[in-house]
Motif scaffolding. Structure first.
Motif, PDB file in Angstrom:
ATOM      1  N   LYS A  28      80.436  98.005  59.660  1.00 29.93           N
ATOM      2  CA  LYS A  28      79.026  97.644  59.823  1.00 29.93           C
ATOM      3  C   LYS A  28      78.584  97.877  61.269  1.00 29.93           C
ATOM      4  O   LYS A  28      77.498  98.399  61.521  1.00 29.93           O
ATOM      5  N   LYS A  29      79.423  97.523  62.224  1.00 35.86           N
ATOM      6  CA  LYS A  29      79.115  97.734  63.645  1.00 35.86           C
ATOM      7  C   LYS A  29      78.940  99.231  63.927  1.00 35.86           C
ATOM      8  O   LYS A  29      78.002  99.641  64.608  1.00 35.86           O
ATOM      9  N   ILE A  30      79.832 100.038  63.393  1.00 34.14           N
ATOM     10  CA  ILE A  30      79.766 101.490  63.578  1.00 34.14           C
ATOM     11  C   ILE A  30      78.486 102.044  62.945  1.00 34.14           C
ATOM     12  O   ILE A  30      77.754 102.813  63.561  1.00 34.14           O
ATOM     13  N   ARG A  31      78.216 101.635  61.709  1.00 37.22           N
ATOM     14  CA  ARG A  31      77.034 102.130  60.995  1.00 37.22           C
ATOM     15  C   ARG A  31      75.755 101.759  61.729  1.00 37.22           C
ATOM     16  O   ARG A  31      74.851 102.578  61.899  1.00 37.22           O
ATOM     17  N   GLU A  58      72.200 105.976  53.762  1.00 33.18           N
ATOM     18  CA  GLU A  58      72.288 107.169  54.605  1.00 33.18           C
ATOM     19  C   GLU A  58      73.731 107.423  55.047  1.00 33.18           C
ATOM     20  O   GLU A  58      74.210 108.559  55.016  1.00 33.18           O
ATOM     21  N   PHE A  59      74.404 106.357  55.450  1.00 32.07           N
ATOM     22  CA  PHE A  59      75.793 106.474  55.894  1.00 32.07           C
ATOM     23  C   PHE A  59      76.664 106.984  54.758  1.00 32.07           C
ATOM     24  O   PHE A  59      77.462 107.905  54.940  1.00 32.07           O
ATOM     25  N   GLY A  60      76.492 106.394  53.584  1.00 28.79           N
ATOM     26  CA  GLY A  60      77.277 106.796  52.425  1.00 28.79           C
ATOM     27  C   GLY A  60      77.074 108.248  52.048  1.00 28.79           C
ATOM     28  O   GLY A  60      78.037 108.962  51.751  1.00 28.79           O
ATOM     29  N   LYS A  61      75.831 108.699  52.063  1.00 25.90           N
ATOM     30  CA  LYS A  61      75.536 110.099  51.707  1.00 25.90           C
ATOM     31  C   LYS A  61      76.272 111.068  52.620  1.00 25.90           C
ATOM     32  O   LYS A  61      76.757 112.104  52.169  1.00 25.90           O
ATOM     33  N   LYS A  62      76.349 110.734  53.892  1.00 23.99           N
ATOM     34  CA  LYS A  62      76.990 111.635  54.849  1.00 23.99           C
ATOM     35  C   LYS A  62      78.488 111.799  54.598  1.00 23.99           C
ATOM     36  O   LYS A  62      79.066 112.810  54.945  1.00 23.99           O
ATOM     37  N   ILE A  63      79.105 110.781  53.987  1.00 25.44           N
ATOM     38  CA  ILE A  63      80.541 110.895  53.716  1.00 25.44           C
ATOM     39  C   ILE A  63      80.837 110.967  52.217  1.00 25.44           C
ATOM     40  O   ILE A  63      81.991 110.882  51.805  1.00 25.44           O
ATOM     41  N   GLY A  64      79.789 111.138  51.419  1.00 27.28           N
ATOM     42  CA  GLY A  64      79.981 111.355  49.988  1.00 27.28           C
ATOM     43  C   GLY A  64      80.234 110.099  49.175  1.00 27.28           C
ATOM     44  O   GLY A  64      80.901 110.154  48.141  1.00 27.28           O
ATOM     45  N   LEU A  65      79.719 108.967  49.639  1.00 24.01           N
ATOM     46  CA  LEU A  65      79.884 107.710  48.917  1.00 24.01           C
ATOM     47  C   LEU A  65      78.522 107.076  48.625  1.00 24.01           C
ATOM     48  O   LEU A  65      77.533 107.390  49.281  1.00 24.01           O
ATOM     49  N   THR A  66      78.508 106.161  47.686  1.00 27.67           N
ATOM     50  CA  THR A  66      77.267 105.476  47.333  1.00 27.67           C
ATOM     51  C   THR A  66      76.996 104.316  48.294  1.00 27.67           C
ATOM     52  O   THR A  66      77.897 103.869  49.019  1.00 27.67           O
ATOM     53  N   ARG A  67      75.765 103.833  48.241  1.00 29.71           N
ATOM     54  CA  ARG A  67      75.405 102.662  49.040  1.00 29.71           C
ATOM     55  C   ARG A  67      76.283 101.488  48.620  1.00 29.71           C
ATOM     56  O   ARG A  67      76.764 100.711  49.446  1.00 29.71           O
ATOM     57  N   GLY A  68      76.512 101.363  47.331  1.00 28.76           N
ATOM     58  CA  GLY A  68      77.352 100.280  46.824  1.00 28.76           C
ATOM     59  C   GLY A  68      78.772 100.323  47.354  1.00 28.76           C
ATOM     60  O   GLY A  68      79.378  99.283  47.641  1.00 28.76           O
ATOM     61  N   ILE A  96      79.710 101.588  50.244  1.00 28.54           N
ATOM     62  CA  ILE A  96      79.655 101.177  51.654  1.00 28.54           C
ATOM     63  C   ILE A  96      79.502  99.661  51.738  1.00 28.54           C
ATOM     64  O   ILE A  96      80.174  98.996  52.530  1.00 28.54           O
ATOM     65  N   ALA A  97      78.621  99.111  50.914  1.00 27.13           N
ATOM     66  CA  ALA A  97      78.410  97.661  50.902  1.00 27.13           C
ATOM     67  C   ALA A  97      79.706  96.923  50.558  1.00 27.13           C
ATOM     68  O   ALA A  97      80.023  95.889  51.160  1.00 27.13           O
ATOM     69  N   ASP A 137      84.272  93.580  52.749  1.00 22.23           N
ATOM     70  CA  ASP A 137      85.729  93.471  52.649  1.00 22.23           C
ATOM     71  C   ASP A 137      86.218  93.341  51.213  1.00 22.23           C
ATOM     72  O   ASP A 137      87.287  92.791  50.960  1.00 22.23           O
ATOM     73  N   GLY A 138      85.439  93.902  50.290  1.00 22.16           N
ATOM     74  CA  GLY A 138      85.845  93.905  48.894  1.00 22.16           C
ATOM     75  C   GLY A 138      86.660  95.125  48.533  1.00 22.16           C
ATOM     76  O   GLY A 138      87.461  95.092  47.599  1.00 22.16           O
ATOM     77  N   ASN A 139      86.462  96.212  49.253  1.00 21.80           N
ATOM     78  CA  ASN A 139      87.180  97.467  49.017  1.00 21.80           C
ATOM     79  C   ASN A 139      87.621  98.064  50.342  1.00 21.80           C
ATOM     80  O   ASN A 139      87.122  97.686  51.404  1.00 21.80           O
ATOM     81  N   LYS A 140      88.528  99.002  50.254  1.00 19.66           N
ATOM     82  CA  LYS A 140      88.982  99.781  51.413  1.00 19.66           C
ATOM     83  C   LYS A 140      88.640 101.243  51.172  1.00 19.66           C
ATOM     84  O   LYS A 140      88.496 101.672  50.032  1.00 19.66           O
ATOM     85  N   PHE A 141      88.506 102.004  52.239  1.00 19.73           N
ATOM     86  CA  PHE A 141      88.253 103.431  52.120  1.00 19.73           C
ATOM     87  C   PHE A 141      89.509 104.173  51.693  1.00 19.73           C
ATOM     88  O   PHE A 141      90.624 103.806  52.078  1.00 19.73           O
TER      89      PHE A 141
END
Length: 97
Positions: free
Chosen positions: A9-12, A21-31, A33-34, A39-43
């Motif tokens: 979140k700090k980086i974004r 917007e952040f998700g689109k740039k790395i091919g992920l959904t807003r959900g 990223i959220a 801290d529900g999921n890891k990349f």
């Protein structure tokens, strides 16, 4: 101690991007990223590679909180801006190049 989610979140926010917007740039959904920010999921490894490649994020910072959020490239730009400012001051006050 900060979490990966809070560091993401700090980086974004430093990049001034919404989750979408952040998700689109790395091919992920807003959900997606959220979920990481909460801290529900890891990349995945692929997403981590995209973070490093697209945003020049310091993966050590993201994963374990060591170092600065962004790699040295950001510091180099800051140093170049400072050097340009110094050069302009020297020119303004008559110092020769």
């Amino acid at each position: 101690m900060t979490t990966q989610g809070s560091r993401l979140k700090k980086i974004r926010k430093a990049l001034d991007l919404s989750q979408e917007e952040f998700g689109k740039k790395i091919g992920l959904t807003r959900g997606a990223i959220a979920a990481v920010e909460a801290d529900g999921n890891k990349f995945s490894q692929d997403a981590l590679c995209k973070l490093a490649e697209i945003f020049d994020i310091n993966i050590n910072y993201f994963l374990i909180g060591k170092g600065k959020p962004f790699n040295i490239k950001e510091t180099d730009e800051t140093q170049n801006n400072i050097l340009k400012d110094i050069e302009n001051i020297l020119i303004k006050y008559g110092a020769k190049r």
